[in-house]
Design a protein around this motif. Sequence first.
Motif, PDB file in Angstrom:
ATOM      1  N   CYS A   1      10.823   9.969  10.444  1.00 36.41           N
ATOM      2  CA  CYS A   1       9.794   8.935  10.355  1.00 36.41           C
ATOM      3  C   CYS A   1       9.638   8.532   8.890  1.00 36.41           C
ATOM      4  N   ILE A   2       9.177   7.298   8.667  1.00 32.24           N
ATOM      5  CA  ILE A   2       8.852   6.857   7.313  1.00 32.24           C
ATOM      6  C   ILE A   2       7.436   6.296   7.292  1.00 32.24           C
ATOM      7  N   GLY A   3       6.823   6.381   6.127  1.00 33.25           N
ATOM      8  CA  GLY A   3       5.461   5.893   5.985  1.00 33.25           C
ATOM      9  C   GLY A   3       5.114   5.674   4.532  1.00 33.25           C
ATOM     10  N   VAL A   4       3.835   5.537   4.263  1.00 35.02           N
ATOM     11  CA  VAL A   4       3.362   5.244   2.911  1.00 35.02           C
ATOM     12  C   VAL A   4       2.176   6.144   2.580  1.00 35.02           C
ATOM     13  N   SER A   5       1.770   6.093   1.340  1.00 30.37           N
ATOM     14  CA  SER A   5       0.607   6.838   0.878  1.00 30.37           C
ATOM     15  C   SER A   5      -0.124   5.978  -0.135  1.00 30.37           C
ATOM     16  N   ASN A   6      -1.437   6.055  -0.133  1.00 33.72           N
ATOM     17  CA  ASN A   6      -2.268   5.299  -1.079  1.00 33.72           C
ATOM     18  C   ASN A   6      -2.093   3.786  -0.943  1.00 33.72           C
ATOM     19  N   PHE A   7      -1.991   3.314   0.293  1.00 40.52           N
ATOM     20  CA  PHE A   7      -1.873   1.879   0.565  1.00 40.52           C
ATOM     21  C   PHE A   7      -3.198   1.354   1.103  1.00 40.52           C
ATOM     22  N   SER A   8      -3.666   0.254   0.533  1.00 34.94           N
ATOM     23  CA  SER A   8      -4.872  -0.420   1.017  1.00 34.94           C
ATOM     24  C   SER A   8      -4.556  -1.195   2.296  1.00 34.94           C
ATOM     25  N   SER A   9      -5.587  -1.722   2.927  1.00 34.48           N
ATOM     26  CA  SER A   9      -5.392  -2.568   4.110  1.00 34.48           C
ATOM     27  C   SER A   9      -4.505  -3.770   3.792  1.00 34.48           C
ATOM     28  N   LYS A  10      -4.781  -4.407   2.663  1.00 30.06           N
ATOM     29  CA  LYS A  10      -4.016  -5.600   2.275  1.00 30.06           C
ATOM     30  C   LYS A  10      -2.544  -5.259   2.074  1.00 30.06           C
ATOM     31  N   LYS A  11      -2.264  -4.109   1.449  1.00 29.16           N
ATOM     32  CA  LYS A  11      -0.868  -3.725   1.209  1.00 29.16           C
ATOM     33  C   LYS A  11      -0.181  -3.345   2.514  1.00 29.16           C
ATOM     34  N   ILE A  12      -0.912  -2.786   3.460  1.00 33.01           N
ATOM     35  CA  ILE A  12      -0.340  -2.515   4.777  1.00 33.01           C
ATOM     36  C   ILE A  12       0.061  -3.824   5.453  1.00 33.01           C
ATOM     37  N   GLU A  13      -0.827  -4.804   5.436  1.00 31.70           N
ATOM     38  CA  GLU A  13      -0.533  -6.106   6.042  1.00 31.70           C
ATOM     39  C   GLU A  13       0.665  -6.765   5.357  1.00 31.70           C
ATOM     40  N   TRP A  14       0.738  -6.626   4.049  1.00 33.96           N
ATOM     41  CA  TRP A  14       1.849  -7.189   3.266  1.00 33.96           C
ATOM     42  C   TRP A  14       3.166  -6.538   3.679  1.00 33.96           C
TER      43      TRP A  14
ATOM     44  N   LEU B   1      14.027  15.568   6.903  1.00 29.16           N
ATOM     45  CA  LEU B   1      12.572  15.681   6.871  1.00 29.16           C
ATOM     46  C   LEU B   1      12.017  15.077   8.153  1.00 29.16           C
ATOM     47  N   ASP B   2      10.832  15.517   8.525  1.00 30.69           N
ATOM     48  CA  ASP B   2      10.160  14.881   9.650  1.00 30.69           C
ATOM     49  C   ASP B   2       9.471  13.598   9.212  1.00 30.69           C
ATOM     50  N   MET B   3       8.958  13.580   7.971  1.00 24.68           N
ATOM     51  CA  MET B   3       8.265  12.390   7.462  1.00 24.68           C
ATOM     52  C   MET B   3       8.579  12.214   5.986  1.00 24.68           C
ATOM     53  N   TYR B   4       8.916  10.987   5.606  1.00 20.48           N
ATOM     54  CA  TYR B   4       9.146  10.654   4.196  1.00 20.48           C
ATOM     55  C   TYR B   4       8.231   9.487   3.853  1.00 20.48           C
TER      56      TYR B   4
END
Length: 302
Positions: free
Chosen positions: A141-154, A93-96
């Motif tokens: 590449c890897i990433g996330v979905s439905n993450f808040s700012s706080k969860k990104i920082e975490w 995949l290009d992005m997961y």
Amino acid sequence: MPLIGFGTYSFPNDRKTTELAIHNALKMGYRHFDTAKIYGSEAAMGKALNEAILGRQIEREDIFLTSKLWGSDHHDPVSALKRTLENVGMEYLDMYLVHWPVKLKPWVNYAVPNEDDFENLDFESTWAGMEKCLEMGLCRCIGVSNFSSKKIEWLLEFGSTPPLVNQVEMHPMWRQGKLRETCGDHKIHVSAYSPLGGPGNAWGSTAVVDHPIIKSIALKHKTTPPQVALQWGLSKGSSVIVKSFNQERMKENIGSFDLKLDYEDIFEIEKLEEVKIMRGEFLVNETTSPYKTIEDLWDDEI
């Protein structure tokens, strides 16, 4: 990553309809295709894309393919991604993306979990599995979905590899100002789902394309309200994932590149009331979920 993605979620999901829509999308110039295990569209999408590749209409390198890790697969992201690759008939995949910051029991292969379907969230282990997918070459590449700012920082506190993308609801009536700033600070690309406000979504919609301000901007530019909404998202540096199998709407959506909004248009849009569609109530309960309230899930960004 192409800035306009073709979403393959539909309800009910009909395989032949999905395959035809993807063939039509390729002819119109779409090159980013977005799916997820829980959408039930991986196999249909893979069949259509592989037919196009074998027919020499496109090369594999010309398309950008995204899928997502469902909550029941947090135990073993590597095995989950291998199953997804079998479904789509691709080597990588290009992005997961991690679909939601929620861990479910291994058998929960349905969209709305029951109260006893949740497990304790061990996201450090989940992300380590995502990083393993990357190391093994199963995705680029890897990433996330439905993450808040706080969860990104975490996540950034413990992840060896930062997420490159956060796919979230974003449109002129849910503008994600704080989240866009946080992601921008960390060079994380924001990708917008429901960029038109979700008309026809099973979980509801908001009247973005029917809003008088959006309509007046469209009239001013002799364009359409959906093109205004999509160009607003593109103007913020985001990619947009559009979901329509209707050929006229598909052409309309990809035509949004031709529109340029001016400062006055952006100023008027920034004054619109904000309404979130995908609130995630189905992931909230007071006993087994890590999120006892909606505010817990979104860290008060709602």
